[in-house]
Motif scaffolding. Sequence first.
Motif, PDB file in Angstrom:
ATOM      1  N   ILE A   1       0.875  -1.170   0.000  1.00 37.87           N
ATOM      2  CA  ILE A   1       0.000   0.000   0.000  1.00 37.87           C
ATOM      3  C   ILE A   1       0.909   1.216   0.000  1.00 37.87           C
ATOM      4  CG2 ILE A   1      -1.865   1.248   1.160  1.00 37.87           C
ATOM      5  CD1 ILE A   1      -2.626  -1.631   0.319  1.00 37.87           C
ATOM      6  N   ARG A   2       0.661   2.147  -0.893  1.00 38.43           N
ATOM      7  CA  ARG A   2       1.488   3.359  -0.968  1.00 38.43           C
ATOM      8  C   ARG A   2       0.672   4.512  -1.537  1.00 38.43           C
ATOM      9  NH1 ARG A   2       2.492   4.141  -6.227  1.00 38.43           N
ATOM     10  NH2 ARG A   2       2.639   2.338  -7.618  1.00 38.43           N
ATOM     11  N   SER A   3       1.203   5.709  -1.355  1.00 42.52           N
ATOM     12  CA  SER A   3       0.583   6.883  -1.980  1.00 42.52           C
ATOM     13  C   SER A   3       0.728   6.775  -3.488  1.00 42.52           C
ATOM     14  CB  SER A   3       1.259   8.168  -1.503  1.00 42.52           C
ATOM     15  OG  SER A   3       0.989   8.404  -0.153  1.00 42.52           O
ATOM     16  N   ALA A   4      -0.302   7.180  -4.181  1.00 45.32           N
ATOM     17  CA  ALA A   4      -0.269   7.161  -5.642  1.00 45.32           C
ATOM     18  C   ALA A   4       0.697   8.215  -6.152  1.00 45.32           C
ATOM     19  CB  ALA A   4      -1.664   7.406  -6.202  1.00 45.32           C
ATOM     20  N   HIS A   5       1.346   7.897  -7.233  1.00 43.00           N
ATOM     21  CA  HIS A   5       2.211   8.827  -7.965  1.00 43.00           C
ATOM     22  C   HIS A   5       1.429   9.316  -9.182  1.00 43.00           C
ATOM     23  CE1 HIS A   5       5.415   7.329  -5.457  1.00 43.00           C
ATOM     24  NE2 HIS A   5       5.253   6.104  -5.937  1.00 43.00           N
ATOM     25  N   PRO A   6       1.835  10.417  -9.794  1.00 38.47           N
ATOM     26  CA  PRO A   6       1.137  10.856 -11.012  1.00 38.47           C
ATOM     27  C   PRO A   6       1.025   9.750 -12.063  1.00 38.47           C
ATOM     28  CG  PRO A   6       2.559  12.611 -10.231  1.00 38.47           C
ATOM     29  CD  PRO A   6       2.852  11.399  -9.365  1.00 38.47           C
ATOM     30  N   ALA A   7       2.022   8.905 -12.170  1.00 42.94           N
ATOM     31  CA  ALA A   7       1.989   7.815 -13.154  1.00 42.94           C
ATOM     32  C   ALA A   7       0.935   6.764 -12.823  1.00 42.94           C
ATOM     33  CB  ALA A   7       3.367   7.161 -13.246  1.00 42.94           C
TER      34      ALA A   7
ATOM     35  N   GLY B   1      -9.901 -11.079  -1.403  1.00 42.65           N
ATOM     36  CA  GLY B   1      -9.474 -12.184  -0.557  1.00 42.65           C
ATOM     37  C   GLY B   1      -7.998 -12.128  -0.198  1.00 42.65           C
ATOM     38  N   THR B   2      -7.290 -11.121  -0.693  1.00 42.03           N
ATOM     39  CA  THR B   2      -5.850 -10.983  -0.406  1.00 42.03           C
ATOM     40  C   THR B   2      -5.584 -10.098   0.800  1.00 42.03           C
ATOM     41  OG1 THR B   2      -5.571  -9.041  -1.826  1.00 42.03           O
ATOM     42  CG2 THR B   2      -5.272 -11.214  -2.859  1.00 42.03           C
ATOM     43  N   GLY B   3      -6.626  -9.453   1.321  1.00 41.24           N
ATOM     44  CA  GLY B   3      -6.444  -8.499   2.413  1.00 41.24           C
ATOM     45  C   GLY B   3      -6.197  -7.080   1.925  1.00 41.24           C
ATOM     46  N   ALA B   4      -6.295  -6.857   0.619  1.00 37.16           N
ATOM     47  CA  ALA B   4      -6.015  -5.532   0.069  1.00 37.16           C
ATOM     48  C   ALA B   4      -7.006  -4.484   0.584  1.00 37.16           C
ATOM     49  CB  ALA B   4      -6.027  -5.577  -1.453  1.00 37.16           C
ATOM     50  N   GLY B   5      -8.286  -4.818   0.667  1.00 38.80           N
ATOM     51  CA  GLY B   5      -9.273  -3.850   1.151  1.00 38.80           C
ATOM     52  C   GLY B   5      -9.003  -3.449   2.594  1.00 38.80           C
ATOM     53  N   ARG B   6      -8.756  -4.428   3.438  1.00 38.79           N
ATOM     54  CA  ARG B   6      -8.427  -4.151   4.847  1.00 38.79           C
ATOM     55  C   ARG B   6      -7.153  -3.308   4.938  1.00 38.79           C
ATOM     56  NH1 ARG B   6      -8.969  -5.887  10.083  1.00 38.79           N
ATOM     57  NH2 ARG B   6     -10.582  -7.395   9.614  1.00 38.79           N
ATOM     58  N   ALA B   7      -6.133  -3.683   4.169  1.00 40.28           N
ATOM     59  CA  ALA B   7      -4.857  -2.953   4.217  1.00 40.28           C
ATOM     60  C   ALA B   7      -5.035  -1.512   3.746  1.00 40.28           C
ATOM     61  CB  ALA B   7      -3.811  -3.676   3.377  1.00 40.28           C
ATOM     62  N   LEU B   8      -5.820  -1.307   2.689  1.00 40.21           N
ATOM     63  CA  LEU B   8      -6.080   0.059   2.223  1.00 40.21           C
ATOM     64  C   LEU B   8      -6.771   0.878   3.310  1.00 40.21           C
ATOM     65  CD1 LEU B   8      -7.225  -0.700  -1.410  1.00 40.21           C
ATOM     66  CD2 LEU B   8      -5.403   0.923  -0.794  1.00 40.21           C
ATOM     67  N   MET B   9      -7.791   0.298   3.931  1.00 46.11           N
ATOM     68  CA  MET B   9      -8.519   1.008   4.976  1.00 46.11           C
ATOM     69  C   MET B   9      -7.626   1.327   6.167  1.00 46.11           C
ATOM     70  SD  MET B   9     -11.616   1.773   4.163  1.00 46.11           S
ATOM     71  CE  MET B   9     -12.216   2.155   5.811  1.00 46.11           C
TER      72      MET B   9
ATOM     73  N   LEU C   1      -4.398   6.438  -2.168  1.00 53.24           N
ATOM     74  CA  LEU C   1      -3.585   5.255  -1.910  1.00 53.24           C
ATOM     75  C   LEU C   1      -3.879   4.199  -2.963  1.00 53.24           C
ATOM     76  CD1 LEU C   1      -4.221   5.024   1.930  1.00 53.24           C
ATOM     77  CD2 LEU C   1      -2.364   6.206   0.737  1.00 53.24           C
ATOM     78  N   VAL C   2      -2.843   3.455  -3.309  1.00 52.08           N
ATOM     79  CA  VAL C   2      -3.012   2.327  -4.213  1.00 52.08           C
ATOM     80  C   VAL C   2      -2.475   1.074  -3.540  1.00 52.08           C
ATOM     81  CG1 VAL C   2      -3.008   3.648  -6.358  1.00 52.08           C
ATOM     82  CG2 VAL C   2      -0.845   2.816  -5.425  1.00 52.08           C
ATOM     83  N   ALA C   3      -3.113  -0.032  -3.877  1.00 46.32           N
ATOM     84  CA  ALA C   3      -2.655  -1.352  -3.447  1.00 46.32           C
ATOM     85  C   ALA C   3      -2.061  -2.029  -4.673  1.00 46.32           C
ATOM     86  CB  ALA C   3      -3.820  -2.179  -2.903  1.00 46.32           C
ATOM     87  N   THR C   4      -0.871  -2.587  -4.501  1.00 47.13           N
ATOM     88  CA  THR C   4      -0.254  -3.313  -5.603  1.00 47.13           C
ATOM     89  C   THR C   4       0.066  -4.734  -5.149  1.00 47.13           C
ATOM     90  OG1 THR C   4       1.977  -2.548  -5.031  1.00 47.13           O
ATOM     91  CG2 THR C   4       0.752  -1.229  -6.631  1.00 47.13           C
ATOM     92  N   LEU C   5      -0.094  -5.644  -6.073  1.00 45.43           N
ATOM     93  CA  LEU C   5       0.332  -7.031  -5.908  1.00 45.43           C
ATOM     94  C   LEU C   5       1.333  -7.268  -7.030  1.00 45.43           C
ATOM     95  CD1 LEU C   5      -2.879  -9.134  -5.153  1.00 45.43           C
ATOM     96  CD2 LEU C   5      -0.842  -8.944  -3.727  1.00 45.43           C
TER      97      LEU C   5
END
Length: 169
Positions: free
Chosen positions: A5-11, A102-110, A66-70
């Motif tokens: 999870i990180r702050s989004a960049h312009p890209a 199911g990866t936990g991305a939603g919880r991690a973003l929140m 914020l963006v979540a990346t896998l």
Amino acid sequence: MTLTIRSAHPADMEDVARLCWAYRDLLIERSVDLPQMVEAYYAKDSYAALIADLPRIHARPKGDILVATLGDQTVGCAMYYPLPAPATTEIKRVYVAPSARGTGAGRALMQDAMSRAKSDGYGRVVLDTMSRLTEAIALYERLGFRPCTPYYEADPAFIPHLRFFEHPL
């Protein structure tokens, strides 16, 4: 693959826009019998303008996207920004692509959004969702969010289909 999870960049904004449109599609899919509500909140032209304006609306230092990346794939987003109420922020457009559910991305973003908001000086976070997004509601409740009264003036016809939540930070 590692979830990050990180702050989004312009890209990242093209991926954020893609995720926001997918979020809109999900809302439309879940609300086929409520076209007036979708049109009021998610009309195509006004939603496109909103997406284009996200970097300004959620700008640092009082907001963030914020963006979540896998691996190298952007699979989710969440964002927050200040509300007029003292020390209150609203979390918006939390969405995880079906491939990453199911990866936990939603919880991690929140959790990350809440942590960053607290670091930014907020003492309370609010959010709203459609009552048909039961997965989102379950996540918010597991994170300790509690129902609250509407924090903006919603059309009375739509209130039965909306849920409002708050959480102290």
